[in-house]
Enzyme design. Structure first.
Site, PDB file in Angstrom:
ATOM      1  CB  SER A  67      -0.843  -0.026   1.265  1.00  0.00           C
ATOM      2  OG  SER A  67      -1.216   1.280   1.621  1.00  0.00           O
ATOM      3  CB  SER A  68       0.521   4.554  -1.545  1.00  0.00           C
ATOM      4  OG  SER A  68      -0.788   4.853  -1.110  1.00  0.00           O
ATOM      5  CB  CYS A  69      -0.315   3.968   4.055  1.00  0.00           C
ATOM      6  SG  CYS A  69      -0.401   2.257   4.522  1.00  0.00           S
ATOM      7  CE1 TYR A 115      -3.274  -2.876   5.532  1.00  0.00           C
ATOM      8  CE2 TYR A 115      -2.327  -0.929   4.513  1.00  0.00           C
ATOM      9  CZ  TYR A 115      -2.959  -2.148   4.402  1.00  0.00           C
ATOM     10  OH  TYR A 115      -3.270  -2.645   3.163  1.00  0.00           O
ATOM     11  CE  LYS A 126      -0.711  -4.791   3.166  1.00  0.00           C
ATOM     12  NZ  LYS A 126      -0.958  -6.029   2.426  1.00  0.00           N
ATOM     13  CG  HIS A 179      -9.830   3.085   1.974  1.00  0.00           C
ATOM     14  ND1 HIS A 179      -9.676   1.719   1.910  1.00  0.00           N
ATOM     15  CD2 HIS A 179      -8.752   3.553   2.638  1.00  0.00           C
ATOM     16  CE1 HIS A 179      -8.544   1.395   2.504  1.00  0.00           C
ATOM     17  NE2 HIS A 179      -7.964   2.473   2.959  1.00  0.00           N
TER      18      HIS A 179
HETATM   19  P1  GDP Z   1      -6.239   7.547   3.816  1.00  0.00           P
HETATM   20  O1  GDP Z   1      -5.967   7.734   2.355  1.00  0.00           O
HETATM   21  O2  GDP Z   1      -5.392   6.523   4.455  1.00  0.00           O
HETATM   22  O3  GDP Z   1      -6.195   8.853   4.561  1.00  0.00           O
HETATM   23  O4  GDP Z   1      -7.689   6.944   3.975  1.00  0.00           O
HETATM   24  P2  GDP Z   1      -9.199   7.308   3.592  1.00  0.00           P
HETATM   25  O5  GDP Z   1      -9.483   6.891   2.201  1.00  0.00           O
HETATM   26  O6  GDP Z   1     -10.017   6.679   4.666  1.00  0.00           O
HETATM   27  O7  GDP Z   1      -9.360   8.890   3.746  1.00  0.00           O
HETATM   28  C1  GDP Z   1      -8.913   9.793   2.789  1.00  0.00           C
HETATM   29  C2  GDP Z   1      -9.392  11.201   3.090  1.00  0.00           C
HETATM   30  O8  GDP Z   1     -10.804  11.274   2.843  1.00  0.00           O
HETATM   31  C3  GDP Z   1      -9.165  11.700   4.507  1.00  0.00           C
HETATM   32  O9  GDP Z   1      -8.743  13.056   4.433  1.00  0.00           O
HETATM   33  C4  GDP Z   1     -10.560  11.612   5.128  1.00  0.00           C
HETATM   34  O10 GDP Z   1     -10.756  12.544   6.179  1.00  0.00           O
HETATM   35  C5  GDP Z   1     -11.428  11.984   3.921  1.00  0.00           C
HETATM   36  N1  GDP Z   1     -12.839  11.558   4.050  1.00  0.00           N
HETATM   37  C6  GDP Z   1     -13.923  12.368   3.885  1.00  0.00           C
HETATM   38  N2  GDP Z   1     -15.063  11.712   4.129  1.00  0.00           N
HETATM   39  C7  GDP Z   1     -14.716  10.432   4.421  1.00  0.00           C
HETATM   40  C8  GDP Z   1     -15.469   9.266   4.738  1.00  0.00           C
HETATM   41  O11 GDP Z   1     -16.676   9.260   4.845  1.00  0.00           O
HETATM   42  N3  GDP Z   1     -14.773   8.123   4.963  1.00  0.00           N
HETATM   43  C9  GDP Z   1     -13.404   8.079   4.857  1.00  0.00           C
HETATM   44  N4  GDP Z   1     -12.765   6.920   5.062  1.00  0.00           N
HETATM   45  N5  GDP Z   1     -12.661   9.182   4.582  1.00  0.00           N
HETATM   46  C10 GDP Z   1     -13.304  10.344   4.357  1.00  0.00           C
END
Ligand code: GDP
Length: 340
Positions: free
Chosen positions: A133-135, A162, A166, A205
């Site tokens: 994963s890119s994280c 996580y 990875k 996500h």
């Molecule tokens: P990340 O890429 O590891 O940060 O994972 P996410 O895909 O969960 O979140 C990406 C971004 O989307 C973050 O800035 C969250 O705050 C924003 N975000 C906005 N609304 C949502 C939501 O309903 N669910 C999630 N998971 N992220 C959200």
């Protein structure tokens, strides 16, 4: 006595290599195990391999084979004797799930991948592709993120557990290459989306979460949608069918110790993603941002020049990918919302 590389912990791309291998077409009739074949990435891999003519695909649901059960994993490998393995099984989740359950994201993922990779080594599986994963990259890595920025800075705290699991997987693949000379590889996808994603409101996500939220708003006629964070972070999104295509491409064209980034090379703000999803589902109301929820890392954009050099490029536009994913979600909405 040969010295074991136990004292090295840094992932060293120039590490001594013991691999002499020219990648080429995989044998379409060889037993090919897709670990995690029901998940987002694994199910796409399965579809891609079927389309490519593989005749001997092996998959087990988590109910049939618990990958944290080491003895069961070894027995499964002894029984099925896979020649190729894609390791797409993992406990995954969005920002809130990762922040809330770091123990599970670390421990379960370490167990799954160590069991599968150890069993694959015992059976000398010819080609393994480990999906990360890119994280794994530092929170403040220079953008776009190059493969060699791995372990050059601190991780993003909302998903560090996580990420460490990875990173351990990448290291295990490299260690097997060095010690046993097997041509195993690793690929690091950017944020993925598509059919069979997790659409649960708390665990998912951002992209599936917003598809569900905006679609529900359209169903209920709600005037307002509330999203998490500020909407300003930038993310890159890759349709999972493209990831699967890139993985098969890498297995047939790449061999090397360094993990390869897989992405589109383009990012968007969360706000832009929300606007696109709202437009695709036909939402006419307004969007509010709840800044008490975490933003996570400010930008995550992969440098995909290595992948381009190897010969693969993304071709699916984000809006088209979202449109087809919305169609899939609507066709499966009832069963998905039952799962919570
Ligand atoms: P990340 O890429 O590891 O940060 O994972 P996410 O895909 O969960 O979140 C990406 C971004 O989307 C973050 O800035 C969250 O705050 C924003 N975000 C906005 N609304 C949502 C939501 O309903 N669910 C999630 N998971 N992220 C959200």
């Amino acid at each position: 006595m040969t010295e074991r590389p136990g004292s090295e912990f840094r992932i060293d791309h120039t590490a001594r290599e013991n691999v002499q291998f020219e990648p080429g077409p995989l044998d379409r009739d060889a037993p090919f195990y897709v670990a995690g074949h029901r998940g987002l990435a694994g199910s796409a891999m399965w579809r891609r391999l079927e389309r490519a003519g593989f005749t001997n695909l092996i998959g087990r649901s988590s109910r049939e084979l618990d990958l944290t059960d080491r003895a069961a994993v070894f027995a499964f490998f002894a029984e099925t004797q896979p020649r190729y393995v894609v390791l797409a099984a993992a406990k995954v989740g969005g920002i809130l799930a990762n922040e809330s359950y770091p123990v599970e994201f670390l421990s379960v993922n370490l167990q799954i991948q160590t069991n599968v990779l150890d069993a694959a080594l015992q059976h000398r599986v010819e080609r393994v592709l480990f999906l990360g994963s890119s994280c794994i990259y530092p929170k403040y890595a220079a953008q776009p993120i190059r493969e060699d920025s791995l372990m050059t800075g601190h991780l993003e705290p909302t998903n560090d557990a996580y990420a460490i699991a990875k990173i351990a997987g990448i290291m295990q693949v490299q260690a097997v290459r060095r010690e046993y000379g097997l041509p195993w590889i690793s690929a690091m996808p950017t944020n993925l989306y598509g059919p069979n994603d997790n659409f649960s409101p708390k665990g998912s996500h951002v992209l599936p979460a917003l598809i569900r939220r905006y679609d529900e708003a359209v169903q209920t006629g709600a005037a307002e949608v509330v999203n998490w964070g500020t909407g300003t972070p930038r993310r890159e999104f890759l349709h999972v069918d493209e990831l699967a295509d890139a993985c098969l491409y890498l297995l047939e064209h790449y061999d090397g110790p360094e993990q390869v980034n897989v992405g589109t090379g383009t990012d968007v703000t969360i706000r832009e993603i929300a606007d696109t999803i709202g437009k695709v589902v036909g939402f006419a109301g307004s969007t509010v941002w709840d800044s008490t929820k975490p933003d996570g890392t400010p930008q995550k954009l992969l440098d995909v020049s290595r992948l381009a050099e190897i010969g693969w490029k993304s071709a699916v536009g984000l809006e088209d990918g979202i449109r087809s994913t919305v169609e899939w979600f609507r066709a499966h909405r009832d069963e998905l919302t039952e799962r919570g």
